[in-house]
Write an enzyme that holds these catalytic residues in place. Structure first.
Site, short mmCIF file in Angstrom:
data_model
loop_
_atom_site.label_atom_id
_atom_site.label_comp_id
_atom_site.label_asym_id
_atom_site.label_seq_id
_atom_site.Cartn_x
_atom_site.Cartn_y
_atom_site.Cartn_z
N GLY A 12 0.77 -1.27 0.00
CA GLY A 12 -0.11 0.20 0.21
C GLY A 12 0.82 1.20 -0.03
O GLY A 12 0.40 2.47 0.46
N MET A 91 -4.22 -6.58 -7.33
CA MET A 91 -3.29 -7.96 -7.95
C MET A 91 -4.54 -8.97 -8.58
O MET A 91 -4.07 -10.00 -9.35
CB MET A 91 -2.66 -8.83 -7.01
CG MET A 91 -1.49 -8.01 -6.51
SD MET A 91 -0.47 -7.22 -7.82
CE MET A 91 0.98 -8.44 -8.05
N ILE A 93 -7.37 -9.25 -11.67
CA ILE A 93 -8.06 -8.75 -12.75
C ILE A 93 -9.32 -8.41 -12.64
O ILE A 93 -9.98 -9.26 -12.07
CB ILE A 93 -7.81 -9.87 -13.92
CG1 ILE A 93 -6.32 -10.01 -14.28
CG2 ILE A 93 -8.35 -9.53 -15.20
CD1 ILE A 93 -5.69 -8.93 -15.09
N LEU A 94 -9.79 -7.23 -13.17
CA LEU A 94 -11.20 -6.82 -13.17
C LEU A 94 -11.98 -7.47 -14.22
O LEU A 94 -11.41 -7.62 -15.28
CB LEU A 94 -11.21 -5.29 -13.23
CG LEU A 94 -10.46 -4.41 -12.25
CD1 LEU A 94 -10.83 -3.10 -12.31
CD2 LEU A 94 -11.10 -4.82 -10.78
N ASN A 108 -5.17 3.03 -13.11
CA ASN A 108 -4.33 2.38 -12.46
C ASN A 108 -2.81 2.72 -12.53
O ASN A 108 -2.85 3.45 -13.56
CB ASN A 108 -4.47 0.71 -13.46
CG ASN A 108 -3.56 -0.30 -13.01
OD1 ASN A 108 -3.19 -0.47 -12.05
ND2 ASN A 108 -2.65 -0.80 -14.13
N HIS A 110 0.80 1.50 -13.52
CA HIS A 110 1.67 0.45 -14.12
C HIS A 110 3.14 0.67 -13.90
O HIS A 110 3.50 1.90 -14.45
CB HIS A 110 1.35 0.11 -15.38
CG HIS A 110 1.90 -1.21 -16.17
ND1 HIS A 110 1.63 -2.39 -15.53
CD2 HIS A 110 3.13 -1.29 -16.98
CE1 HIS A 110 2.44 -3.49 -16.23
NE2 HIS A 110 3.25 -2.60 -17.10
C1 GRF Z 1 3.44 -1.18 -7.39
O1 GRF Z 1 4.62 -1.53 -8.15
C2 GRF Z 1 2.34 -1.10 -8.55
O2 GRF Z 1 2.99 -0.42 -9.71
C3 GRF Z 1 1.95 -2.39 -9.12
O3 GRF Z 1 1.97 -3.05 -7.64
C4 GRF Z 1 2.92 -2.44 -6.82
C5 GRF Z 1 2.15 -2.16 -5.42
O4 GRF Z 1 3.00 -1.58 -4.37
N1 GRF Z 1 0.91 -2.49 -9.64
P1 GRF Z 1 2.20 -0.94 -3.19
O5 GRF Z 1 1.11 -1.90 -2.54
O6 GRF Z 1 1.46 0.33 -3.58
O7 GRF Z 1 3.15 -0.77 -2.25
#
Ligand code: GRF
Length: 208
Positions: A12, A91, A93-94, A108, A110
């Protein structure tokens, strides 16, 4: 004032960046009202409760079919009156239902410069492993809207990050988060809340 619901699965840190941006007034036309996690153990849930934000948990494995899960998540987000949904390291998929119910209202983050190192299978450390394997000199992060194509929705903001000699996937992941993700995700959310993102086809124009 826009109602923001953040979806998380892990540490988070991106959620934290959003909370901090709201506190410091960088996001001033939106409020994070709920954090939804796919994982009951996620540290992101503690960050939410420490900041007085309500939480909910919804796990794919608690549903027989993906369709049931999609339906339940959609109903949950509608019940929260979400104006904007932010995927901050979510994590799962929607599904079609939630994507169409919140068309152009899901953002999102990425950890690469789309269209490089994205699409199915490119998540977490894998993205950085692939960038290092290819030997690119620049990578970065992309904040984009979510549509039915994985990592294929309109791009809102991108920020480049340098790759350095001796980088490991872990070192690179940390640099991409610090230099790009934690900056552009709050910025994209702020622009959305200010109605400053114009969507034209599969592109955006930022009205500043
Ligand atoms: C980040 O690298 C984000 O880009 C990816 O998952 C990670 C999440 O980290 N999709 P956090 O939970 O916000 O620390």
């Amino acid at each position: 004032m826009k109602n923001i619901v953040v979806l998380v699965s892990g540490g988070g840190t991106n959620l934290q960046a959003l909370i901090d941006a709201e506190k410091s007034g960088l996001i001033n036309n939106g409020k994070i009202t709920c954090v939804v996690s796919s994982n009951p153990e996620a540290y992101a849930l503690k960050r939410a409760s420490d900041n007085g934000i309500s939480t909910d948990i919804i796990r794919r494995k608690d549903f027989k079919t993906f369709e049931e899960y999609d339906e339940k998540l959609t109903a949950l987000l509608i019940s929260k009156n979400a104006d904007l949904i932010v995927l901050a390291g979510f994590m799962t998929i929607l599904g079609k239902k939630v994507i169409s119910a919140f068309k152009n209202r899901i953002i999102n983050i990425h950890p690469a410069l789309i269209p490089s190192f994205c699409g199915e299978g490119f998540y977490g450390l894998k993205v950085h492993e692939k960038a290092l394997e290819k030997g690119v000199k620049l990578t970065g992060a992309t904040a984009h809207f979510v549509n039915e194509i994985c990592d294929g929705g309109p791009i809102i903001i991108q920020k480049a990050v340098e790759i350095k000699n001796g980088d490991t996937p872990e070192v690179l992941q940390k640099r991409v988060m610090e230099e790009a993700e934690w900056k552009i995700l709050p910025k994209a959310v702020s622009l959305f809340c200010e109605d400053k993102i114009k969507i034209i086809g599969n592109k955006t124009e930022i009205l500043e």
